[in-house]
Design an enzyme around this catalytic site. Structure first.
Site, PDB file in Angstrom:
ATOM      1  N   ARG A  23       0.805  -1.221   0.000  1.00 19.79           N
ATOM      2  CA  ARG A  23       0.000   0.000   0.000  1.00 19.79           C
ATOM      3  C   ARG A  23       0.841   1.275   0.000  1.00 19.79           C
ATOM      4  O   ARG A  23       0.315   2.355  -0.250  1.00 19.79           O
ATOM      5  CB  ARG A  23      -0.958  -0.012   1.195  1.00 19.79           C
ATOM      6  CG  ARG A  23      -2.174  -0.906   0.971  1.00 19.79           C
ATOM      7  CD  ARG A  23      -3.090  -0.920   2.170  1.00 19.79           C
ATOM      8  NE  ARG A  23      -2.617  -1.833   3.203  1.00 19.79           N
ATOM      9  CZ  ARG A  23      -3.190  -1.984   4.397  1.00 19.79           C
ATOM     10  NH1 ARG A  23      -4.256  -1.249   4.698  1.00 19.79           N
ATOM     11  NH2 ARG A  23      -2.710  -2.836   5.275  1.00 19.79           N
ATOM     12  N   GLU A 165      -6.703 -11.913  15.357  1.00 27.83           N
ATOM     13  CA  GLU A 165      -6.619 -10.973  14.251  1.00 27.83           C
ATOM     14  C   GLU A 165      -8.020 -10.522  13.864  1.00 27.83           C
ATOM     15  O   GLU A 165      -8.986 -11.282  13.980  1.00 27.83           O
ATOM     16  CB  GLU A 165      -5.926 -11.616  13.043  1.00 27.83           C
ATOM     17  CG  GLU A 165      -4.498 -12.069  13.315  1.00 27.83           C
ATOM     18  CD  GLU A 165      -3.592 -10.924  13.677  1.00 27.83           C
ATOM     19  OE1 GLU A 165      -3.710  -9.833  13.071  1.00 27.83           O
ATOM     20  OE2 GLU A 165      -2.754 -11.097  14.589  1.00 27.83           O
ATOM     21  N   TYR A 376      29.821  34.243  -5.379  1.00 30.71           N
ATOM     22  CA  TYR A 376      30.126  32.821  -5.295  1.00 30.71           C
ATOM     23  C   TYR A 376      31.539  32.663  -4.756  1.00 30.71           C
ATOM     24  O   TYR A 376      32.501  33.204  -5.319  1.00 30.71           O
ATOM     25  CB  TYR A 376      30.018  32.136  -6.660  1.00 30.71           C
ATOM     26  CG  TYR A 376      30.546  30.720  -6.606  1.00 30.71           C
ATOM     27  CD1 TYR A 376      29.848  29.734  -5.902  1.00 30.71           C
ATOM     28  CD2 TYR A 376      31.761  30.374  -7.202  1.00 30.71           C
ATOM     29  CE1 TYR A 376      30.339  28.441  -5.812  1.00 30.71           C
ATOM     30  CE2 TYR A 376      32.254  29.086  -7.115  1.00 30.71           C
ATOM     31  CZ  TYR A 376      31.552  28.128  -6.417  1.00 30.71           C
ATOM     32  OH  TYR A 376      32.040  26.849  -6.311  1.00 30.71           O
ATOM     33  N   ASN A 387      37.140  41.828   3.219  1.00 30.21           N
ATOM     34  CA  ASN A 387      35.833  42.215   2.709  1.00 30.21           C
ATOM     35  C   ASN A 387      35.757  41.887   1.225  1.00 30.21           C
ATOM     36  O   ASN A 387      36.629  42.292   0.444  1.00 30.21           O
ATOM     37  CB  ASN A 387      35.585  43.707   2.912  1.00 30.21           C
ATOM     38  CG  ASN A 387      34.149  44.102   2.574  1.00 30.21           C
ATOM     39  OD1 ASN A 387      33.279  44.122   3.428  1.00 30.21           O
ATOM     40  ND2 ASN A 387      33.902  44.445   1.321  1.00 30.21           N
ATOM     41  N   ALA A 390      30.274  43.055  -3.669  1.00 33.59           N
ATOM     42  CA  ALA A 390      29.132  42.421  -4.331  1.00 33.59           C
ATOM     43  C   ALA A 390      29.493  41.966  -5.736  1.00 33.59           C
ATOM     44  O   ALA A 390      30.246  42.624  -6.453  1.00 33.59           O
ATOM     45  CB  ALA A 390      27.964  43.395  -4.387  1.00 33.59           C
ATOM     46  N   ASN A 396      36.931  28.932  -9.510  1.00 32.12           N
ATOM     47  CA  ASN A 396      37.751  27.850  -8.958  1.00 32.12           C
ATOM     48  C   ASN A 396      37.919  26.647  -9.869  1.00 32.12           C
ATOM     49  O   ASN A 396      38.708  25.754  -9.573  1.00 32.12           O
ATOM     50  CB  ASN A 396      37.142  27.380  -7.628  1.00 32.12           C
ATOM     51  CG  ASN A 396      35.705  26.897  -7.797  1.00 32.12           C
ATOM     52  OD1 ASN A 396      34.960  27.407  -8.629  1.00 32.12           O
ATOM     53  ND2 ASN A 396      35.302  25.923  -7.001  1.00 32.12           N
ATOM     54  N   TYR A 397      37.197  26.595 -10.976  1.00 27.74           N
ATOM     55  CA  TYR A 397      37.166  25.388 -11.800  1.00 27.74           C
ATOM     56  C   TYR A 397      37.601  25.717 -13.219  1.00 27.74           C
ATOM     57  O   TYR A 397      37.039  26.615 -13.866  1.00 27.74           O
ATOM     58  CB  TYR A 397      35.741  24.820 -11.803  1.00 27.74           C
ATOM     59  CG  TYR A 397      35.565  23.513 -12.532  1.00 27.74           C
ATOM     60  CD1 TYR A 397      36.429  22.446 -12.310  1.00 27.74           C
ATOM     61  CD2 TYR A 397      34.511  23.340 -13.424  1.00 27.74           C
ATOM     62  CE1 TYR A 397      36.248  21.233 -12.968  1.00 27.74           C
ATOM     63  CE2 TYR A 397      34.319  22.133 -14.081  1.00 27.74           C
ATOM     64  CZ  TYR A 397      35.195  21.085 -13.850  1.00 27.74           C
ATOM     65  OH  TYR A 397      35.015  19.890 -14.503  1.00 27.74           O
ATOM     66  N   SER A 415      33.739  45.311  -5.935  1.00 28.08           N
ATOM     67  CA  SER A 415      32.576  44.662  -6.538  1.00 28.08           C
ATOM     68  C   SER A 415      32.847  44.247  -7.978  1.00 28.08           C
ATOM     69  O   SER A 415      33.694  44.818  -8.669  1.00 28.08           O
ATOM     70  CB  SER A 415      31.383  45.615  -6.502  1.00 28.08           C
ATOM     71  OG  SER A 415      31.018  45.917  -5.170  1.00 28.08           O
TER      72      SER A 415
END
Length: 486
Positions: A23, A165, A376, A387, A390, A396-397, A415
């Site tokens: 079920r 039962e 990211y 700091n 923005a 990194n890849y 930024s």
């Protein structure tokens, strides 16, 4: 009196987990469906630990390989025993005992679909059984609606006569509201003897374990009932709707326990906390939040609203707002969110900040470091008080390998910058906004990669005639001409 240790050496737990659970309508065996941090089977094995048994047998059947693999993960000391054909609960227990001919003393049998069962109840059942030297003891409960459940039938003196039962019960027996929870304690020798006498002459054509009680009583062996203090503990599930009901009941139990332990849960109905999670007093969990896995939350931390933490460590005084976190560590008084994603390996030091719309993976932020928004950060070490502006991307890849970026203490990254790993920004160094940095910036230097700006006069009116931009430029030029001539 026999010591607890010696009693444990003569106890065996048998968990019945061979059924298909049709079920549920699922490719996953019913016993492996999750419920707040454990599977159904995992919850039952946790409760069974209170029996302090020397051996645990799990009877497997439907998709046995999946169940065995799960047991290897959660209970490597348990022994799976195959019931190739499901011919009833009595048949399952007989197969289990055949696998351990040396078992003596007490045998505790549990169905694997009662996840609300408490360890304390198992312990009390075993104690009641052994203190009275019964041949068998059943866990029972008084429920408002016994439909579909086995009934406890007592004699005129209130003693257990048999367990029936529902499909085999008379109309009078079906009116009984005391039900069989599917959890038992037996004397091993008497159980073996009775199992050999079971018949499949019933509506299901199966060997019922419950028939053992009638067989023992008929030859004068004492049998008894232990009634659970909370009937909810005995609830099982056969479909997704019943599973959802159990999940909600367990949620309420878990949340109530944490609130009574000093944790503030602002909206318990929308807060889901796995049984494997730990929290300290004065932690606050706001609405629509989920705490899962090995997550731990320290005192004075604030979680939520709208936050999901999986295997995440949150230290004292930290705040996570509308955050999704997996395998991260958030340091004391650090802040995260809103709408940020912490991926595995992310570590925030004291008073570090990850602001809104930030994704971090395998990134370490030193004390007081800030990544305020729209960034990211992947495979990076960011020093104390640094700091990050923005729109910064830690690239990194390279399409084949991941590379690391280091941002030194008190460095400032402007930024809309791309840091192309592997690269290092030295302590106190600056990176100008809009730069793409692929070479190290030494301590105290300013890294800039911007090209000189060039303005092409009148480009919009010539190249985009008829657009709102061209019309705005023309109006502005006309007004400036009129102002100059006035």
């Amino acid at each position: 009196m026999e010591s607890r240790v010696s009693q444990a050496q003569s106890r065996t737990v048998v968990v019945l987990a061979a059924g298909e659970g049709k079920r549920m309508k699922s490719a996953t065996p019913k016993m492996l469906h999750p419920l707040l941090g454990r599977t159904l089977l995992g919850h039952v094995l946790h409760a069974a630990g209170a029996a302090a048994a020397s051996r645990t047998i799990v009877v497997v059947g439907h998709k046995a390989d999946q169940v065995r693999a799960h047991l290897t993960e959660i209970a490597p000391g348990a022994t799976p025993v195959l019931q190739a054909e499901q011919n009833g609960t009595g048949h399952a227990v007989r197969i289990a005992l055949d696998a351990i001919p040396e078992a003596v003393g007490t045998v505790v049998v549990l169905n694997a679909d009662v996840p609300l069962l408490r360890p304390e109840t198992v312990e009390a059942l075993v104690a009641a059984h052994e203190s009275t030297s019964r041949g068998a003891t059943v866990l029972a409960a008084e429920v408002p609606d016994p439909a579909g459940l086995g009934r406890i039938v007592r004699d005129a003196d209130g003693n257990l006569e048999r367990i029936v039962e529902e499909r085999d019960a008379s109309a009078e027996e079906r009116a009984v509201r005391e039900i069989n929870a599917g959890i038992y304690a037996f004397d091993a020798a008497l159980l073996r003897e009775a199992l050999g006498k079971l018949s499949s002459d019933n509506d299901q054509g199966e060997e019922y374990l419950t028939d053992v009680f009638g067989l023992l009583a008929a030859v004068g062996h004492p049998v008894g009932v232990y009634v659970a203090a909370d009937a909810q503990e005995t609830l099982g599930c056969n479909d997704r709707a019943e599973l959802a009901r159990l999940r909600a009941l367990l949620r309420d139990r878990v949340n109530t326990a944490w609130m009574r332990a000093g944790v503030s849960i602002l909206d318990p109905a929308s807060t889901w906390i796995d049984v494997t999670v730990t929290l300290e007093p004065d932690a606050v969990v706001d609405q629509n939040s989920q705490l899962q896995g090995s997550t731990s939350v320290a005192t004075a931390a604030v979680i939520g609203p709208d936050t999901t933490l999986i295997d995440t460590v949150v230290e004292a005084g930290a705040t996570l707002l509308r955050t999704h976190s997996i395998g991260a560590q958030v340091g004391p008084d650090a802040t995260v969110g809103p709408y940020s994603f912490l991926r595995p390996g992310t570590r925030l030091g004291r008073k570090a900040k990850i602001g809104g719309f930030v994704e971090a993976k395998n990134a370490e932020l030193g004390a007081g470091a800030k990544v305020p928004h729209l960034t990211y950060v992947g495979d990076a070490t960011i020093g104390p008080k640094a700091n990050i502006g923005a729109g910064t991307i830690f690239a990194n890849y390279d399409g084949v390998n991941k590379h690391h970026t280091v941002v030194g203490e008190a460095a400032f990254v402007g930024s809309d910058t791309v840091l192309i790993a592997p690269v290092e920004i030295g302590p106190g160094a600056y990176v100008a906004a809009g730069s793409a940095i692929q070479k190290d910036v030494p301590s105290g230097d300013l890294g800039v990669t911007r090209a000189p700006q060039r303005n092409i006069e009148g480009w919009t009116v010539r190249q985009r005639p008829g657009t709102v931009s061209a019309e705005a430029a023309e109006r502005f030029e006309q007004q400036r001409s009129e102002d100059a001539g006035a």
